[in-house]
Write a protein that holds these residues in place. Structure first.
Motif, PDB file in Angstrom:
ATOM      1  N   PHE A 196       0.845  -1.193   0.000  1.00 36.30           N
ATOM      2  CA  PHE A 196       0.000   0.000   0.000  1.00 36.30           C
ATOM      3  C   PHE A 196       0.880   1.241   0.000  1.00 36.30           C
ATOM      4  O   PHE A 196       1.931   1.257   0.652  1.00 36.30           O
ATOM      5  CB  PHE A 196      -0.905   0.025   1.234  1.00 36.30           C
ATOM      6  N   ILE A 197       0.451   2.241  -0.699  1.00 44.46           N
ATOM      7  CA  ILE A 197       1.111   3.545  -0.634  1.00 44.46           C
ATOM      8  C   ILE A 197       0.077   4.523  -0.089  1.00 44.46           C
ATOM      9  O   ILE A 197      -0.990   4.701  -0.682  1.00 44.46           O
ATOM     10  CB  ILE A 197       1.598   4.008  -2.023  1.00 44.46           C
ATOM     11  N   GLU A 198       0.374   5.105   1.058  1.00 39.32           N
ATOM     12  CA  GLU A 198      -0.527   6.128   1.608  1.00 39.32           C
ATOM     13  C   GLU A 198       0.026   7.479   1.207  1.00 39.32           C
ATOM     14  O   GLU A 198       1.087   7.893   1.661  1.00 39.32           O
ATOM     15  CB  GLU A 198      -0.603   6.006   3.141  1.00 39.32           C
ATOM     16  N   ASN A 199      -0.673   8.154   0.325  1.00 35.21           N
ATOM     17  CA  ASN A 199      -0.198   9.430  -0.197  1.00 35.21           C
ATOM     18  C   ASN A 199      -0.326  10.538   0.849  1.00 35.21           C
ATOM     19  O   ASN A 199      -0.968  10.362   1.884  1.00 35.21           O
ATOM     20  CB  ASN A 199      -0.999   9.802  -1.455  1.00 35.21           C
ATOM     21  N   VAL A 200       0.310  11.675   0.593  1.00 32.51           N
ATOM     22  CA  VAL A 200       0.139  12.868   1.424  1.00 32.51           C
ATOM     23  C   VAL A 200      -1.334  13.289   1.359  1.00 32.51           C
ATOM     24  O   VAL A 200      -1.953  13.190   0.304  1.00 32.51           O
ATOM     25  CB  VAL A 200       1.036  14.016   0.905  1.00 32.51           C
ATOM     26  N   GLY A 201      -1.899  13.723   2.469  1.00 33.82           N
ATOM     27  CA  GLY A 201      -3.301  14.161   2.495  1.00 33.82           C
ATOM     28  C   GLY A 201      -3.487  15.415   1.670  1.00 33.82           C
ATOM     29  O   GLY A 201      -3.041  16.495   2.060  1.00 33.82           O
ATOM     30  N   ASN A 202      -4.134  15.272   0.508  1.00 33.77           N
ATOM     31  CA  ASN A 202      -4.260  16.376  -0.433  1.00 33.77           C
ATOM     32  C   ASN A 202      -5.165  15.899  -1.561  1.00 33.77           C
ATOM     33  O   ASN A 202      -4.900  14.859  -2.158  1.00 33.77           O
ATOM     34  CB  ASN A 202      -2.854  16.724  -0.965  1.00 33.77           C
ATOM     35  N   LEU A 203      -6.230  16.637  -1.836  1.00 36.60           N
ATOM     36  CA  LEU A 203      -7.175  16.197  -2.875  1.00 36.60           C
ATOM     37  C   LEU A 203      -6.824  16.727  -4.258  1.00 36.60           C
ATOM     38  O   LEU A 203      -7.576  16.509  -5.192  1.00 36.60           O
ATOM     39  CB  LEU A 203      -8.598  16.664  -2.536  1.00 36.60           C
TER      40      LEU A 203
END
Lengths: 225, 225
Positions: free
Chosen positions: B118-125
């Motif tokens: 899994f890659i959890e990206n930076v919180g940003n839409l």
């Protein structure tokens, strides 16, 4: 990242800073207090602004808002119900507002003069922190549903803001929100920062927020001799 | 925006796309399913990932995670409790992960092979939507506390994702969440998109999510002849 890009980005920021400085001088000269609201998407900027504009308009204050979004004019339509002039800025994919957009929209807008102008930034906890929009005060919103360590993870936006507003406080218990932990996170990034708490469903928090605005308005509208 | 910057940005994206393509080929060759989680800050990516890793590790699946944040290793420490190998990527102010960061961290990491990474990206839409990380599937999270019209306001990230997960569903009633309106927003941007609903406090939503992963895992690990 290649050096050229960093240098160009620096150039873009410097141009933005210059435009922002000129805007701030203009706002101060015209007696308009300008407040820039920044936060994640969905923190409740629009709802807070809606309630704020209603109260200000009801009290005879000349208030307006510029509202940034990638797409849609949902927020501007929603805010216009407050009776205040509102103008939508669509960034079409850009993740933040820039001073140039503010200047262009002000010039094209047949509205004002304002005692207070709010700028609702694009929902984003990263990039808006780097773009001065000529505001007098930057306010960062954090909702109780987001997690108490957001200030530590996104330090720049909290560090560059003047006030933190914790929103959706009516959900604090349901979210097991740890207020002391959130305060500690905020103050670790910006010691002594003023923290307000608001909720869509109760007035006391909004009263403190309105009092904060009134205090700032007094300073701008009745400048010391 | 000056033409030079647009061209440079295009160049950066092309380089990212090439690196991402090579990463995806590598992941497929090694039999690793890769899932990129994107959302606003505070939507619950880390909690969903924590629960997912626990279940996968418990079932004997070799699962790992790369976790992006501007600062802090809070998420990696939290996720490591699941028993899965987890590595933090600090972007130090960058608002998204890029394929190059993924490659560098994989090369420096003494872990794997994985059945699923899994890659959890930076919180940003906004910005993560433009950066392919070599994943097989992109999953966008939207919490019930954020507002039903977020897909309309941030269309690119919803349009570029394969599945939408509506999180914090246990708060739906407290937030007066309108599920039909949220579905309509998602499907306006990406017709027919698969939508799952999860909650930290009840299992059924998580079961559907785990079933979705299992289905994908089957496809990668047992490729058609």
């Amino acid at each position: 990242m290649p050096t050229r890009i960093v240098e160009l980005r620096q150039g873009v920021l410097n141009k933005n800073d210059q435009l922002a400085r000129a805007l701030r001088e203009r706002f101060t000269r015209e007696g308009t207090l300008v407040i820039n609201l920044v936060s994640s998407p969905g923190t409740g900027k629009t709802l807070l602004l809606e309630q704020t504009l209603r109260r200000l308009v009801g009290a005879g204050t000349r208030a307006g808002a510029l509202v940034g979004d990638l797409e849609t004019d949902n927020d501007a339509r929603r805010l216009a119900a407050s009776g205040a002039p509102v103008r939508q800025i669509n960034t079409h994919g850009r993740c933040h507002l820039e001073a140039e957009m503010i200047g262009q929209h002000l010039d094209a807008w047949q509205a004002g003069p304002f005692d207070v102008l709010f700028i609702e930034n694009v929902g984003n906890l990263v990039c808006p922190s780097s773009y001065d929009l000529g505001e007098h005060h930057r306010v960062v919103l954090l909702s109780v549903t987001e997690g108490e360590d957001k200030p530590l993870k996104y330090p720049t936006i909290f560090n560059s803001a003047d006030v933190a507003v914790i929103t959706k406080y009516d959900l604090a218990a349901a979210c097991e929100f740890d207020d002391a932990a959130a305060m500690a996170s905020i103050h670790a990034v910006r010691p002594g920062m003023r923290i307000l708490r608001t909720s869509a469903r109760s007035a006391p928090g909004l009263d403190a927020w309105m009092a904060w605005i009134d205090e700032r308005l007094g300073r701008v509208i009745v400048p010391a001799p």
